[in-house]
Enzyme design. Structure first.
Site, PDB file in Angstrom:
ATOM      1  CD  GLU A 115      -3.015   0.317   2.409  1.00  0.00           C
ATOM      2  OE1 GLU A 115      -3.526  -0.778   2.674  1.00  0.00           O
ATOM      3  OE2 GLU A 115      -3.075   1.309   3.152  1.00  0.00           O
ATOM      4  CG  ASP A 158      -3.679   8.994   8.109  1.00  0.00           C
ATOM      5  OD1 ASP A 158      -3.669   7.777   8.354  1.00  0.00           O
ATOM      6  OD2 ASP A 158      -3.857   9.457   6.964  1.00  0.00           O
TER       7      ASP A 158
END
Lengths: 409, 272
Positions: B49, B60
């Site tokens: 990824e 995040d």
């Protein structure tokens, strides 16, 4: 066969958003999957509350007896004489409890949060006005409150930080990015993702995922609705122009929305021009940005050619945001509202002018609106009327203004 | 068969789950992250990824936020990330590459052009964090037309009523966000995972990868056993961040250290 829409709704600019939360191509629900269920739950809860006469009555009662509505309409006579043109009226939302229009929305949202059984409140704040209003409502209803505020803003709005703490809120300084409103909103979203079960996020402006832009607009529309009635009483007619400052755009949307279908009324939103649009250091998303997606909605944003968000700049912490509510983006594109800008220095001049001619210390945010009014009024006839939303008081800004004027407090 | 489907079929034949390490593009610079990308398959990455840096990564935590900031300071652009994949594909035709990012840089690039260019570069799947099913029509047709799997996030808050709706039109694999929270903060318990994965299996035949909070070889082993693959991101980025010099450059041996950690995680999912 489908029922035809009544003509009023067909022709109205007030019928948005669509059921996908769109105003034209703007708005929507661009949030992570973790938040989607709560966003949908807020939408449903608000739709039910909106129709519930008891909720509306409860809100109206609190607005009257706690927030102090209706706010007065004031004919600024000395200012009008000084400017030598159109009559200038102030809608005095700075007289609300907590000192700005933010109380209207916070009261609405906290009543909704209670209705949904949420037990913890979070908010983002720029100038601290929304943070103070949120902390105030949380104190009133006994709910724990966490306010995210950019570290830069914590410094330049120290009185409001102390106020929030006195009210029992936890103020979390956000150091990522430039430490302003955008970063505070990121951090509030992160908190919400992690505490979605018990937490309600009171967004302070007409931005964020659907239904927030619509819901905040509805709660703020009390400004324009009152002003319309008050204007009729004072002058027997509608104003020729309505002017308001715009960061995310909640006070402007509250003033404008009830006038959207009154085509005789020019609507003007004043963005923060910072050091000047040409310097690139400003917060004028409509004047200097292009459409994109941030904080849950599609709207005009300050961004570079690769879609990275650019930090905004404004002397006013409340306008220091690189986006704008999606309904404003739509009203901009269809041309119903004119969007202009005023610089830091123009706002500072207007701040002093208002203080000296009317005995009202405005917040730096509406000082931007006033800066444009000082240019516009002299170009209009004396029998014309400008209605300006004086959406906040300037006590919180005296330190910033003193620093700019070279005065040591 | 797509690279992603082929890889999960091979994993199934091997009787084990997969490891999906994550790297943030251009963290801390283009050359270092390219070296890391190139080294990952040999270190045991089954799929990879690549995070696309964004100024406002709302899902995040601090670790990936910092990685994104380093990438942006290094000057990463969307097109440079596609260049990385194109470069990688010269030597590796088998390892699936998934891009993970936020919508605005992709919108700015142009959804159709992005999917065309990504498909040509050799991207196999994409995960757009702030593009829920409700807004997916913005990207889905372009992704499909260019052979890119549109990978959906499923969260603990996604209830059984909503689950089929979220998975409608999804392909490749399902990314299960194992905690209600942001990346790199806490981990789901074994009991949580044991309850969550069968719930998703009832609605889809797609493989399931578990992400958010998978840090150690033991956690990767467990997640890849309960589901079909484990995504490890923050733990690898922490290692990178701990080996930067004062100018933010990777110290000698940093790439090797991160790859050694990938190898340990890969040993974990292989039961070694």
């Amino acid at each position: 066969m489908n029922q035809p829409l009544p003509p009023a709704a067909l022709n109205s600019l007030r019928s948005g958003p669509s059921d996908r939360g769109r105003f034209g191509e703007f708005g929507g629900r661009f949030v992570a999957e973790t938040l989607m269920p709560i966003v949908l739950a807020v939408e449903q809860a608000y739709a039910e509350a909106k129709k519930d006469p008891q909720f509306q009555a409860d809100l109206a009662w609190h607005l009257t007896h706690y927030v102090g509505r209706p706010s007065p309409l004031w004919f600024a006579e000395r200012l009008t004489k000084r400017l030598g043109g159109a009559k200038v009226y102030f809608k005095r939302d700075e007289l609300n409890h907590t000192g700005s229009h933010k109380a209207n929305n916070c009261m609405g949202q906290i009543l909704l949060a209670r209705r949904m059984g949420k037990t913890r409140i979070i908010a983002e704040t720029g100038a601290g006005q929304h943070g103070v209003a949120t902390a105030t409502m949380c104190a009133l209803f006994g709910l724990p409150c966490t306010v995210y505020m950019g570290a830069t803003d914590v410094e330049r709005q120290a009185p409001n930080v102390f106020r929030m703490k006195l009210l029992g809120a936890e103020v979390k300084a956000v150091t990522s990015g430039a430490g302003t409103l955008k970063d505070a909103m990121n951090e509030a979203m992160r908190d919400w993702v992690a505490n979605v079960e018990d937490t309600f996020y009171i967004i302070g402006t007409v931005a964020g995922p659907h239904p927030y832009p619509m819901m905040v607009r509805d709660f703020q529309s009390v400004i324009g609705e009152e002003a319309k009635v008050q204007m009729q009483a004072a002058e027997g007619r509608l104003p020729d122009v309505a002017v308001a400052c715009i960061g995310g755009g909640s006070n402007a949307m509250g003033l404008f929305h009830p006038f959207l279908d009154d085509t005789s009324v020019r609507l003007i939103g004043v963005e923060a021009g910072g050091h000047g649009i040409e310097t690139g250091q400003h917060a004028a998303s409509l004047t200097g940005g292009r459409p994109g997606v941030l904080h849950g909605n599609r709207t005009y944003l300050l961004q570079d050619e690769d879609g990275q968000i650019i930090e905004a700049h404004s002397i006013s912490a409340g306008l220091d945001y690189p986006g704008i509510g999606p309904e404003h983006s739509w009203l901009h594109d269809i041309g119903r509202v004119e969007y202009v800008s005023a610089t830091d220095n123009e706002a500072l001049d207007a701040f002093q002018l208002c203080t000296q001619t009317e005995g009202i210390i405005p917040a730096l945010e509406p000082a931007h609106a006033l800066a444009y009014v000082t240019k516009l009024a002299p170009t209009l006839d004396k029998d014309q009327i400008i209605l300006m939303n004086l959406c906040g008081r300037g006590d919180k800004d005296i330190f910033t203004v003193a620093a700019h004027l070279g005065v040591k407090l | 068969m797509s690279r992603i489907a082929a890889r999960f079929a091979a994993l199934k034949a091997d009787g084990r789950g997969g490891l999906i390490p994550f790297l943030e593009a251009w963290d801390p610079d283009g050359a270092t992250s390219m070296a890391l990308l190139r080294g990952m398959p040999a270190a045991g990455a089954d799929l990879i990824e690549i995070g696309m840096p964004f100024t406002d990564p709302m899902a995040d935590g601090p670790i990936i936020q910092a990685a994104a900031r380093r990438g942006l300071i290094a000057g990463v652009k969307v097109r440079f990330i596609l260049d990385m994949v194109r470069e990688f594909r010269k030597d590796d035709q088998a390892t699936p590459i998934i891009l993970m990012g936020y919508l605005n840089p992709i919108l700015s690039y142009g959804p159709q052009k992005f999917c065309e260019d990504a498909g040509q570069a050799g991207v196999d799947g994409m995960i757009i964090v702030d593009l829920p099913t409700e807004e997916a029509d913005l990207m889905l047709p372009h992704a499909t037309a260019n052979g890119i799997d549109f990978i959906r996030l499923v969260a603990p808050t996604t209830d059984d009523v909503r689950l089929p709706h979220v998975l409608n039109g999804s392909s490749g694999f399902v990314y299960y966000v194992s905690i209600t929270g942001i990346t790199g903060t806490r981990s789901a318990s074994s009991a949580d995972l044991a309850a969550a994965i069968p719930r998703i299996r009832k609605v889809t035949d797609l493989p399931i990868a578990i992400g958010f909070g998978v840090r150690t070889p033991a956690q990767a082993a467990e997640a890849s056993k309960v589901a079909d693959a484990a995504v490890v991101a923050s733990a690898l980025i922490e290692t990178m961040a701990a080996h930067l010099d004062e100018d933010g450059k990777a110290k000698p041996g940093t790439v090797e250290l991160v790859l050694a950690q990938v190898r340990a995680l890969a040993d974990g999912v292989r039961g070694r």
